[in-house]
Design a protein around this motif. Structure first.
Motif, mmCIF file in Angstrom:
data_model
loop_
_atom_site.group_PDB
_atom_site.id
_atom_site.type_symbol
_atom_site.label_atom_id
_atom_site.label_comp_id
_atom_site.label_asym_id
_atom_site.label_seq_id
_atom_site.Cartn_x
_atom_site.Cartn_y
_atom_site.Cartn_z
ATOM 1 N N LYS A 8 0.837 -1.210 0.000
ATOM 2 C CA LYS A 8 0.000 0.000 0.000
ATOM 3 C C LYS A 8 0.870 1.258 0.000
ATOM 4 O O LYS A 8 0.502 2.270 -0.598
ATOM 5 C CB LYS A 8 -0.965 -0.020 1.172
ATOM 6 C CG LYS A 8 -2.028 -1.093 1.003
ATOM 7 C CD LYS A 8 -3.346 -0.662 1.559
ATOM 8 C CE LYS A 8 -4.390 -1.733 1.325
ATOM 9 N NZ LYS A 8 -5.254 -1.439 0.219
ATOM 10 N N LYS A 9 2.036 1.209 0.632
ATOM 11 C CA LYS A 9 2.953 2.350 0.596
ATOM 12 C C LYS A 9 3.447 2.597 -0.831
ATOM 13 O O LYS A 9 3.617 3.750 -1.240
ATOM 14 C CB LYS A 9 4.135 2.123 1.538
ATOM 15 C CG LYS A 9 3.765 2.189 3.004
ATOM 16 C CD LYS A 9 4.971 1.964 3.884
ATOM 17 C CE LYS A 9 4.582 2.028 5.354
ATOM 18 N NZ LYS A 9 5.740 1.792 6.233
ATOM 19 N N ARG B 81 1.673 1.875 -3.472
ATOM 20 C CA ARG B 81 0.493 2.431 -4.147
ATOM 21 C C ARG B 81 0.341 3.921 -3.835
ATOM 22 O O ARG B 81 -0.064 4.694 -4.697
ATOM 23 C CB ARG B 81 -0.763 1.652 -3.761
ATOM 24 C CG ARG B 81 -0.799 0.256 -4.397
ATOM 25 C CD ARG B 81 -2.012 -0.545 -3.942
ATOM 26 N NE ARG B 81 -3.267 0.144 -4.137
ATOM 27 C CZ ARG B 81 -3.978 0.154 -5.263
ATOM 28 N NH1 ARG B 81 -3.533 -0.496 -6.334
ATOM 29 N NH2 ARG B 81 -5.130 0.808 -5.333
ATOM 30 N N VAL B 82 0.693 4.330 -2.620
ATOM 31 C CA VAL B 82 0.666 5.755 -2.267
ATOM 32 C C VAL B 82 1.704 6.490 -3.108
ATOM 33 O O VAL B 82 1.424 7.541 -3.690
ATOM 34 C CB VAL B 82 0.919 5.971 -0.757
ATOM 35 C CG1 VAL B 82 1.115 7.449 -0.441
ATOM 36 C CG2 VAL B 82 -0.231 5.403 0.072
ATOM 37 N N LEU C 131 -2.026 6.269 -6.157
ATOM 38 C CA LEU C 131 -3.306 5.580 -6.190
ATOM 39 C C LEU C 131 -4.038 5.587 -4.856
ATOM 40 O O LEU C 131 -5.226 5.250 -4.812
ATOM 41 C CB LEU C 131 -3.127 4.128 -6.649
ATOM 42 C CG LEU C 131 -2.568 3.933 -8.055
ATOM 43 C CD1 LEU C 131 -2.492 2.458 -8.388
ATOM 44 C CD2 LEU C 131 -3.405 4.674 -9.080
ATOM 45 N N GLU C 132 -3.321 5.888 -3.781
ATOM 46 C CA GLU C 132 -3.932 5.868 -2.455
ATOM 47 C C GLU C 132 -3.389 7.025 -1.636
ATOM 48 O O GLU C 132 -2.355 7.607 -1.966
ATOM 49 C CB GLU C 132 -3.633 4.549 -1.727
ATOM 50 C CG GLU C 132 -4.319 3.354 -2.336
ATOM 51 C CD GLU C 132 -4.294 2.134 -1.429
ATOM 52 O OE1 GLU C 132 -4.193 2.279 -0.198
ATOM 53 O OE2 GLU C 132 -4.382 1.029 -1.978
ATOM 54 N N GLU C 133 -4.081 7.324 -0.555
ATOM 55 C CA GLU C 133 -3.641 8.329 0.406
ATOM 56 C C GLU C 133 -2.924 7.610 1.545
ATOM 57 O O GLU C 133 -3.245 6.463 1.863
ATOM 58 C CB GLU C 133 -4.856 9.072 0.979
ATOM 59 C CG GLU C 133 -5.696 9.770 -0.067
ATOM 60 C CD GLU C 133 -5.167 11.143 -0.404
ATOM 61 O OE1 GLU C 133 -4.631 11.809 0.493
ATOM 62 O OE2 GLU C 133 -5.279 11.536 -1.577
ATOM 63 N N GLU D 135 -5.824 -4.438 -5.598
ATOM 64 C CA GLU D 135 -5.465 -3.711 -4.383
ATOM 65 C C GLU D 135 -4.606 -4.554 -3.458
ATOM 66 O O GLU D 135 -3.900 -4.025 -2.612
ATOM 67 C CB GLU D 135 -6.730 -3.246 -3.653
ATOM 68 C CG GLU D 135 -7.480 -2.189 -4.442
ATOM 69 C CD GLU D 135 -8.673 -1.631 -3.683
ATOM 70 O OE1 GLU D 135 -8.802 -1.910 -2.470
ATOM 71 O OE2 GLU D 135 -9.448 -0.910 -4.312
ATOM 72 N N ASP D 136 -4.671 -5.879 -3.623
ATOM 73 C CA ASP D 136 -3.866 -6.768 -2.787
ATOM 74 C C ASP D 136 -3.087 -7.780 -3.629
ATOM 75 O O ASP D 136 -2.682 -8.825 -3.152
ATOM 76 C CB ASP D 136 -4.737 -7.488 -1.764
ATOM 77 C CG ASP D 136 -5.791 -8.393 -2.398
ATOM 78 O OD1 ASP D 136 -5.989 -8.323 -3.630
ATOM 79 O OD2 ASP D 136 -6.411 -9.181 -1.660
#
Length: 142
Positions: A53-54, A56-57, A61-63, A114-115
């Motif tokens: 997820k980091k 993706r940030v 794509l993500e916050e 996302e995963d």
């Protein structure tokens, strides 16, 4: 950064994008050679999902908290009225079954994953490692 996950089958559509010369020219710059026309999908959870997820940030794509891993921009393009989107790549090594190969984590600007980490390399990773669905892999990002 390290991400560990399980190899899984995708939709079989990555080759449509990966085989485009515009992308291949950029992959040569980023990973030092053309990429195999497909991706290896690696499902992640737990701490590995937090690390992904980091990325993706960092890819926008993500916050949240971004990764400190250096990103490389893969530019999109239009051809014959069809738009091919951009992506963000992060250099890495993939390790499994005693084999290790240079690779990159590729995060398309438009993705449903996302995963699931998409990995590209200059070799067909399922043969080079060798890998089947359900095998564990370790991705070490530089």
């Amino acid at each position: 950064m390290q991400i560990t996950g399980i190899v899984s089958s995708g939709l079989g559509r990555a080759h449509i994008f990966m085989s485009q010369q515009h992308y291949q020219d950029q992959f040569k710059t980023v990973i030092g050679r053309g990429a195999w026309p497909g991706t290896l999908n690696v499902k992640v959870e737990g701490e590995s999902l937090v690390q992904y997820k980091k990325l993706r940030v960092s890819a926008g794509l993500e916050e949240g908290d971004a990764s400190s891993v250096i990103s490389h921009r893969i530019k999109g393009f239009d051809r014959d009225g069809v738009s091919f989107g951009g992506a963000t790549a992060f250099l890495a090594k993939i390790e499994s079954n005693g084999a290790s190969h240079d690779c990159a984590v590729l995060i398309p600007d438009l993705t449903r994953h996302e995963d699931v980490v998409e990995v590209i390399a200059g070799v067909f990773l399922r043969e080079a490692c060798p890998l089947v669905d359900g095998d564990s892999v370790n991705i070490v990002l530089e």
